[in-house]
Design a protein around this motif. Structure first.
Motif, PDB file in Angstrom:
ATOM      1  N   LEU A  31       0.822  -1.204   0.000  1.00 31.37           N
ATOM      2  CA  LEU A  31       0.000   0.000   0.000  1.00 31.37           C
ATOM      3  C   LEU A  31       0.862   1.262   0.000  1.00 31.37           C
ATOM      4  CD1 LEU A  31      -2.690  -1.240   2.540  1.00 31.37           C
ATOM      5  CD2 LEU A  31      -3.095  -0.706   0.129  1.00 31.37           C
ATOM      6  N   LEU A  32       1.995   1.222   0.701  1.00 30.28           N
ATOM      7  CA  LEU A  32       2.909   2.364   0.691  1.00 30.28           C
ATOM      8  C   LEU A  32       3.570   2.532  -0.674  1.00 30.28           C
ATOM      9  CD1 LEU A  32       4.713   2.159   4.170  1.00 30.28           C
ATOM     10  CD2 LEU A  32       3.226   3.998   3.347  1.00 30.28           C
ATOM     11  N   ILE A  33       3.930   1.422  -1.305  1.00 32.89           N
ATOM     12  CA  ILE A  33       4.503   1.493  -2.647  1.00 32.89           C
ATOM     13  C   ILE A  33       3.498   2.103  -3.613  1.00 32.89           C
ATOM     14  CG2 ILE A  33       5.248   0.074  -4.609  1.00 32.89           C
ATOM     15  CD1 ILE A  33       6.531  -1.820  -2.508  1.00 32.89           C
ATOM     16  N   PHE A  34       2.247   1.694  -3.498  1.00 31.43           N
ATOM     17  CA  PHE A  34       1.193   2.281  -4.322  1.00 31.43           C
ATOM     18  C   PHE A  34       1.122   3.785  -4.114  1.00 31.43           C
ATOM     19  CE2 PHE A  34      -3.321   3.630  -4.432  1.00 31.43           C
ATOM     20  CZ  PHE A  34      -3.557   3.495  -5.795  1.00 31.43           C
ATOM     21  N   PHE A  53       0.880  10.823 -10.451  1.00 32.35           N
ATOM     22  CA  PHE A  53      -0.468  11.394 -10.478  1.00 32.35           C
ATOM     23  C   PHE A  53      -0.645  12.589  -9.532  1.00 32.35           C
ATOM     24  CE2 PHE A  53      -0.944   6.933 -11.771  1.00 32.35           C
ATOM     25  CZ  PHE A  53      -1.510   7.115 -13.022  1.00 32.35           C
ATOM     26  N   GLY A  54       0.371  12.931  -8.763  1.00 31.49           N
ATOM     27  CA  GLY A  54       0.311  14.157  -7.985  1.00 31.49           C
ATOM     28  C   GLY A  54      -0.026  14.004  -6.514  1.00 31.49           C
ATOM     29  N   LYS A  55       0.004  15.136  -5.822  1.00 29.04           N
ATOM     30  CA  LYS A  55      -0.137  15.152  -4.364  1.00 29.04           C
ATOM     31  C   LYS A  55      -1.539  14.765  -3.897  1.00 29.04           C
ATOM     32  CE  LYS A  55       3.465  18.625  -3.652  1.00 29.04           C
ATOM     33  NZ  LYS A  55       3.781  20.004  -3.148  1.00 29.04           N
ATOM     34  N   LYS A  56      -2.564  15.162  -4.638  1.00 33.05           N
ATOM     35  CA  LYS A  56      -3.926  14.818  -4.232  1.00 33.05           C
ATOM     36  C   LYS A  56      -4.133  13.304  -4.277  1.00 33.05           C
ATOM     37  CE  LYS A  56      -8.802  15.737  -5.213  1.00 33.05           C
ATOM     38  NZ  LYS A  56      -9.771  16.469  -6.079  1.00 33.05           N
ATOM     39  N   ALA A  57      -3.665  12.677  -5.341  1.00 33.35           N
ATOM     40  CA  ALA A  57      -3.758  11.217  -5.443  1.00 33.35           C
ATOM     41  C   ALA A  57      -2.949  10.549  -4.345  1.00 33.35           C
ATOM     42  CB  ALA A  57      -3.271  10.760  -6.818  1.00 33.35           C
ATOM     43  N   PHE A  58      -1.801  11.128  -4.020  1.00 30.23           N
ATOM     44  CA  PHE A  58      -0.958  10.606  -2.936  1.00 30.23           C
ATOM     45  C   PHE A  58      -1.692  10.657  -1.608  1.00 30.23           C
ATOM     46  CE2 PHE A  58       2.356  11.658   0.334  1.00 30.23           C
ATOM     47  CZ  PHE A  58       2.948  10.393   0.391  1.00 30.23           C
ATOM     48  N   SER A  59      -2.389  11.759  -1.338  1.00 31.87           N
ATOM     49  CA  SER A  59      -3.136  11.896  -0.082  1.00 31.87           C
ATOM     50  C   SER A  59      -4.230  10.836   0.029  1.00 31.87           C
ATOM     51  CB  SER A  59      -3.746  13.292   0.015  1.00 31.87           C
ATOM     52  OG  SER A  59      -2.752  14.289  -0.005  1.00 31.87           O
ATOM     53  N   ILE A  60      -4.929  10.603  -1.072  1.00 29.60           N
ATOM     54  CA  ILE A  60      -5.982   9.576  -1.067  1.00 29.60           C
ATOM     55  C   ILE A  60      -5.365   8.195  -0.891  1.00 29.60           C
ATOM     56  CG2 ILE A  60      -7.822   8.506  -2.436  1.00 29.60           C
ATOM     57  CD1 ILE A  60      -8.182  11.246  -3.814  1.00 29.60           C
ATOM     58  N   ALA A  61      -4.218   7.958  -1.534  1.00 29.66           N
ATOM     59  CA  ALA A  61      -3.530   6.670  -1.400  1.00 29.66           C
ATOM     60  C   ALA A  61      -3.073   6.435   0.042  1.00 29.66           C
ATOM     61  CB  ALA A  61      -2.343   6.613  -2.352  1.00 29.66           C
ATOM     62  N   LEU A  62      -2.646   7.494   0.725  1.00 30.48           N
ATOM     63  CA  LEU A  62      -2.266   7.352   2.136  1.00 30.48           C
ATOM     64  C   LEU A  62      -3.472   6.993   2.994  1.00 30.48           C
ATOM     65  CD1 LEU A  62       0.306  10.219   2.856  1.00 30.48           C
ATOM     66  CD2 LEU A  62       0.744   7.761   2.629  1.00 30.48           C
ATOM     67  N   LEU A  63      -4.626   7.567   2.677  1.00 30.72           N
ATOM     68  CA  LEU A  63      -5.853   7.217   3.388  1.00 30.72           C
ATOM     69  C   LEU A  63      -6.189   5.740   3.169  1.00 30.72           C
ATOM     70  CD1 LEU A  63      -8.290   8.067   5.086  1.00 30.72           C
ATOM     71  CD2 LEU A  63      -9.423   8.762   2.966  1.00 30.72           C
ATOM     72  N   ILE A  64      -6.039   5.275   1.936  1.00 30.14           N
ATOM     73  CA  ILE A  64      -6.260   3.855   1.635  1.00 30.14           C
ATOM     74  C   ILE A  64      -5.288   2.998   2.446  1.00 30.14           C
ATOM     75  CG2 ILE A  64      -6.074   2.102  -0.185  1.00 30.14           C
ATOM     76  CD1 ILE A  64      -7.044   4.248  -2.166  1.00 30.14           C
ATOM     77  N   PHE A  65      -4.052   3.445   2.544  1.00 31.32           N
ATOM     78  CA  PHE A  65      -3.041   2.732   3.335  1.00 31.32           C
ATOM     79  C   PHE A  65      -3.473   2.573   4.789  1.00 31.32           C
ATOM     80  CE2 PHE A  65       0.427   3.818   6.351  1.00 31.32           C
ATOM     81  CZ  PHE A  65       1.055   2.579   6.390  1.00 31.32           C
ATOM     82  N   VAL A  66      -3.926   3.656   5.396  1.00 23.60           N
ATOM     83  CA  VAL A  66      -4.342   3.609   6.801  1.00 23.60           C
ATOM     84  C   VAL A  66      -5.555   2.690   6.971  1.00 23.60           C
ATOM     85  CG1 VAL A  66      -5.289   4.952   8.716  1.00 23.60           C
ATOM     86  CG2 VAL A  66      -3.406   5.887   7.350  1.00 23.60           C
ATOM     87  N   VAL A  67      -6.542   2.841   6.108  1.00 17.71           N
ATOM     88  CA  VAL A  67      -7.776   2.065   6.228  1.00 17.71           C
ATOM     89  C   VAL A  67      -7.529   0.562   6.096  1.00 17.71           C
ATOM     90  CG1 VAL A  67      -9.987   1.575   5.097  1.00 17.71           C
ATOM     91  CG2 VAL A  67      -9.287   3.944   5.481  1.00 17.71           C
TER      92      VAL A  67
END
Length: 233
Positions: free
Chosen positions: A154-157, A165-179
């Motif tokens: 999930l962190l690699i993703f 894809f940029g910072k906004k996509a990164f923020s959403i990906a971090l949320l996915i990581f936590v969840v």
């Protein structure tokens, strides 16, 4: 992407320092009390609330792992849908590159890190296990939990999303990581440091060499050249 060697070495140093702060001290230093406190906090909740017990069981069922893949796919789909034909193909090959990097880095991490330890649900005695409290298929233990492979992927993703894809996509990906990564900690299948130290240190050391050099771009180009053109989407 030109090789950004100073930044790569900085991230590598941070990853190595993070790992050594856990690996070198006797009984893992200050990390072990933190690990123990987090595990027991969540473990006591298993018998205090039936709703919480079922929540932890459900979020560690194999079907929930599939939901993490679905969440990652949906995030990439937001870039695929509005793109033209070449843009859609690029999203697909970036996804394939991410999967390749995740598999390779996960295998290297498992092979090269000189650590083998059981999950807290197997380490501690006089604790509660979801598998003892419910007749429901769930992952509540691991004989070798370090580093956390699920959290690592999930962190690699997330890092790939930041790069392409940029910072906004990164923020959403971090949320996915936590969840999707931290339910493993809540149920006791992983220590907190399996993810916060193990997964993160591997990503800090490995991914900069992929994303801050031409390597990932070359892999994307390789996929783009060799995937059948008739499969353009």
């Amino acid at each position: 992407m030109k090789t950004r060697l100073p930044l790569i070495l900085l991230f590598n140093a941070l990853g190595l320092a993070l790992f050594m702060s856990w690996y070198l001290p006797v009984n893992h230093g200050f990390w072990f009390p933190l690990d123990s406190s987090i595990f027991h906090f969540f473990n006591h909740g298993l018998v205090e609330s039936r709703v919480y017990l079922w929540f932890v069981a459900l979020t560690n069922n194999r079907a929930f792992d599939a939901c993490s893949l679905l969440a990652m796919g949906c995030l990439m789909l937001t870039f695929w849908i509005p793109a033209d034909q070449s843009g859609r193909r690029r999203v697909v090959v970036i996804g394939l590159t991410m999967l390749l990097l995740a598999v390779v880095l996960n295998q290297l991490g498992q092979l090269l890190i000189p650590v083998k330890r059981a999950s807290p649900s197997l380490f501690f005695t006089d604790i509660y296990r979801v598998s003892d409290l419910l007749n429901f298929p769930t992952k509540d233990a691991s004989k070798d939990s370090f580093p956390g492979d699920h959290g690592m992927m999930l962190l690699i993703f997330a890092t790939v999303m930041l790069r392409y894809f940029g910072k906004k996509a990164f923020s959403i990906a971090l949320l996915i990581f936590v969840v999707f990564a931290f339910p493993r900690v809540m149920i006791g299948a992983h220590w907190f440091t399996d993810i916060a130290v193990g997964s993160l240190s591997v990503v800090l050391i490995g991914m900069p060499w992929c994303l801050m050099t031409p390597l990932s771009d070359k892999i994307i180009g390789l996929f783009d050249r060799h995937l059948p053109q008739k499969n353009k989407i």
